[in-house]
Scaffold this active site. Sequence first.
Site, PDB file in Angstrom:
ATOM      1  N   LYS A 134       0.755  -1.130  -0.068  1.00 20.17           N
ATOM      2  CA  LYS A 134      -0.020   0.006   0.206  1.00 20.17           C
ATOM      3  C   LYS A 134       0.892   1.227  -0.028  1.00 20.17           C
ATOM      4  O   LYS A 134       0.762   2.216  -0.705  1.00 20.17           O
ATOM      5  CB  LYS A 134      -1.020  -0.185   1.350  1.00 20.17           C
ATOM      6  N   CYS A 176      -3.920  10.919   1.971  1.00 20.37           N
ATOM      7  CA  CYS A 176      -2.912   9.866   1.809  1.00 20.37           C
ATOM      8  C   CYS A 176      -1.422  10.182   1.041  1.00 20.37           C
ATOM      9  O   CYS A 176      -0.333   9.889   1.833  1.00 20.37           O
ATOM     10  CB  CYS A 176      -3.434   9.000   0.982  1.00 20.37           C
TER      11      CYS A 176
HETATM   12  N1  NAD Z   1      -9.615   8.691   2.070  1.00 20.90           N
HETATM   13  C1  NAD Z   1      -8.947   8.155   1.158  1.00 20.90           C
HETATM   14  O1  NAD Z   1      -9.347   8.393   0.110  1.00 20.90           O
HETATM   15  C2  NAD Z   1      -8.367   6.995   1.548  1.00 20.90           C
HETATM   16  C3  NAD Z   1      -7.900   6.091   0.449  1.00 20.90           C
HETATM   17  C4  NAD Z   1      -7.070   5.099   0.958  1.00 20.90           C
HETATM   18  C5  NAD Z   1      -6.700   4.738   2.180  1.00 20.90           C
HETATM   19  N2  NAD Z   1      -7.041   5.434   2.971  1.00 20.90           N
HETATM   20  C6  NAD Z   1      -6.848   5.313   4.590  1.00 20.90           C
HETATM   21  O2  NAD Z   1      -8.020   5.005   5.283  1.00 20.90           O
HETATM   22  C7  NAD Z   1      -7.654   5.564   6.498  1.00 20.90           C
HETATM   23  C8  NAD Z   1      -9.083   6.370   7.057  1.00 20.90           C
HETATM   24  O3  NAD Z   1      -8.887   7.437   6.188  1.00 20.90           O
HETATM   25  P1  NAD Z   1     -10.260   8.530   5.994  1.00 20.90           P
HETATM   26  O4  NAD Z   1      -9.870   9.345   4.815  1.00 20.90           O
HETATM   27  O5  NAD Z   1     -11.598   7.472   5.969  1.00 20.90           O
HETATM   28  O6  NAD Z   1     -10.169   9.123   7.245  1.00 20.90           O
HETATM   29  P2  NAD Z   1     -11.172   9.850   7.998  1.00 20.90           P
HETATM   30  O7  NAD Z   1     -10.788  11.065   8.810  1.00 20.90           O
HETATM   31  O8  NAD Z   1     -12.281  10.630   6.793  1.00 20.90           O
HETATM   32  O9  NAD Z   1     -12.185   8.982   8.736  1.00 20.90           O
HETATM   33  C9  NAD Z   1     -11.900   8.524  10.060  1.00 20.90           C
HETATM   34  C10 NAD Z   1     -13.088   8.454  10.909  1.00 20.90           C
HETATM   35  O10 NAD Z   1     -12.630   7.798  12.132  1.00 20.90           O
HETATM   36  C11 NAD Z   1     -13.226   8.270  13.382  1.00 20.90           C
HETATM   37  N3  NAD Z   1     -12.209   7.967  14.322  1.00 20.90           N
HETATM   38  C12 NAD Z   1     -11.179   8.243  14.781  1.00 20.90           C
HETATM   39  N4  NAD Z   1     -10.654   7.670  15.985  1.00 20.90           N
HETATM   40  C13 NAD Z   1     -11.667   6.721  16.309  1.00 20.90           C
HETATM   41  C14 NAD Z   1     -11.948   5.673  17.187  1.00 20.90           C
HETATM   42  N5  NAD Z   1     -11.234   5.504  18.051  1.00 20.90           N
HETATM   43  N6  NAD Z   1     -13.172   4.984  17.407  1.00 20.90           N
HETATM   44  C15 NAD Z   1     -14.322   5.408  16.413  1.00 20.90           C
HETATM   45  N7  NAD Z   1     -14.002   6.273  15.436  1.00 20.90           N
HETATM   46  C16 NAD Z   1     -12.831   7.013  15.416  1.00 20.90           C
HETATM   47  C17 NAD Z   1     -12.779   9.891  12.941  1.00 20.90           C
HETATM   48  O11 NAD Z   1     -13.751  10.839  13.751  1.00 20.90           O
HETATM   49  C18 NAD Z   1     -13.358   9.842  11.570  1.00 20.90           C
HETATM   50  O12 NAD Z   1     -14.829   9.933  11.420  1.00 20.90           O
HETATM   51  C19 NAD Z   1      -6.393   6.325   6.661  1.00 20.90           C
HETATM   52  O13 NAD Z   1      -5.486   5.314   7.217  1.00 20.90           O
HETATM   53  C20 NAD Z   1      -6.097   6.486   5.302  1.00 20.90           C
HETATM   54  O14 NAD Z   1      -4.864   6.650   5.197  1.00 20.90           O
HETATM   55  C21 NAD Z   1      -7.785   6.502   2.659  1.00 20.90           C
END
Ligand code: NAD
Length: 428
Positions: A214, A268
Site C-alpha cells: 500500500k 494519503c
Molecule cells: N480517504 C481516502 O481516499 C483513502 C484512500 C485509501 C486509504 N485511506 C486510509 O484509510 C484510513 C481512513 O481514512 P479516511 O479518509 O476515511 O479518514 P477520515 O478521517 O475521513 O475517517 C476516520 C474516522 O474515524 C473516526 N475515528 C477516529 N478515531 C476513532 C476511534 N478510536 N473510534 C471510532 N472512530 C474513530 C473519525 O472521527 C473519522 O470520522 C487512513 O489510514 C487513510 O490513510 C484513505
Amino acid sequence: MESQIESRTAEIAVIGLGYIGLPTAIMFANAGFKVTGYEIREEVVKKVNSGEAHIVEPEIDELLRKAVESGNLSATSNPDEITGKDVYIICVQTPLGEDKTPNLSYLESAVRTVARVMKKGSLIVIESTVPPLTTVKMAKLIEEITGFKAGEDFYMVHAPERVMPGRIFKELVYNSRIFGGITPQSAELAEKLYRSFVKGQIFRTNSTVSEVVKLMENTFRDVNIALANEFAYLAHQYGIDVFEAIELANTHPRVRIHVPGIGVGGHCLPKDPHLLIWPARDDFGLIRLAREINDGMPLLTKDLLFEALKAVNLPPEKAVVTVLGLAYKGDSDDTRNSPALEFIEAIGEDVGEVRTYDPFVGGTHGSVEDAVKGADAVVIATDHSEFKSLDWEKLGKLMRTRILVDGRHVVKEPPEGFIFKGIGRGEF
Ligand SMILES: NC(=O)c1ccc[n+]([C@@H]2O[C@H](COP(=O)([O-])OP(=O)(O)OC[C@H]3O[C@@H](n4cnc5c(N)ncnc54)[C@H](O)[C@@H]3O)[C@@H](O)[C@H]2O)c1
C-alpha cells in the site's frame, strides 16, 4: 465463522465512519450483513442514522438511505453496542503529527476499544494505511489486553484500501485487493467476507507485505509527481510548455510521466511516503526529497504570482488575489493537506486581500464572478470542472488587473489580454 460469512449472518462493526469507513459499512450492509458503525464524532452518528451522508461522494446518498432503511446499517458512539461482533473493520485516520512522524493514536485507541468488546473467534480487519509491522504490533496489543492468542483465538488482517474519492463505490467493487493476514487463515477469512461485494482480483499475503505494498503504491505516485514537478521547474528555465513536452515524451512506449501542479494533497499521498520509511533503520533519501519538492510547489506558485505582480508594477501588499479552489482535488470537498490552503497561508501576510471560492467547500465568496470582481489576480488551485469552462474574456472585464496564474493546467490557452503564468508553462 466461514458459514456465518457465507450465509451473511456474521455481524460486522466498522470503526470510524469517514471517507473509507462509511462507504465500506454501506457496501457490507447492502450485501446483506448487519453492520454497526462505531464513530466517536456524535454529529456523524446522528447524520448516518438519519440516512444522511456527511461526505460528498457520487451515489452515496441513495446507497446510504437504502442501507439504513433496510435496517442493516446503524451507527453508534457507544462501544457497548459493538460487543461480541464477529468482524471488526478499523477505518480510522492515520495522519502525521507536527514533526511528520505517524500519529497512530487513533488506530491504537480503536484497537483498544475492539480488544475490550471482541469475542473469541472475532476477525479484525485494519483498512487504515499503517507503517510496516503495525498490524503485528496491534495483534500483540490485543493479546496483552484480552489474553487471547493471535491466529488461534482471533484472526487479524491488514486490508489496505485503494479507492479514489469521486469513484469510491465503483472502485470498492472492481479494484483488486491485497489481504495481508497475520496467519494464512486470517487472510482466507477476509477474502470470503469481502467477496460479498468485491468483483476485482483478491491476492493473499502476510500483513507486513500488504502494509508495504500500500505504501509503495502511494510513494510511487508521489515520487513520480515530484519528478514531473522538477520537469515543470526546468521547463520554466528553458521557456517551454512542460505539458507539451510531457505529452510528446509519453508517446514513447515505456514512458508515462505524471502531471505537475501546485502540489500534492489529500489524506494519503503527503503522508504515506513518511509512513513507509518511518520504521526503517536507514533509507537513501529519494523519497524524502520527492516529498520536499512536492511540498515546495505552493511556494513556486507564489513566485509565479509575484512575478506577474512585478510585471505590472503592483506591490503585493496592494494586490487583491482570488484563489479558485480550496479542495486538494477536482470536484471534491476534501481540503485535507490541500496545496490551495498552503498557498493561501504562504501569500496571506504579503498580499492586500485574499478571496476564495470553491463550489464544494465554500469560501469567502459565493460565485466566481463575485470573487473576481475588482481583483488583481486569479490563481487556480483546484481543477474543479466548473473552472474548466470559465469565460475569461467576460471575467477579465470584472477584474481590476488581469493576472491569471494556473496551478492545475485548467486553462489550456492563455486568454487574450491577461498576464498569464502557469506551473510549467513557459518562461518564469
Ligand atoms: N480517504 C481516502 O481516499 C483513502 C484512500 C485509501 C486509504 N485511506 C486510509 O484509510 C484510513 C481512513 O481514512 P479516511 O479518509 O476515511 O479518514 P477520515 O478521517 O475521513 O475517517 C476516520 C474516522 O474515524 C473516526 N475515528 C477516529 N478515531 C476513532 C476511534 N478510536 N473510534 C471510532 N472512530 C474513530 C473519525 O472521527 C473519522 O470520522 C487512513 O489510514 C487513510 O490513510 C484513505
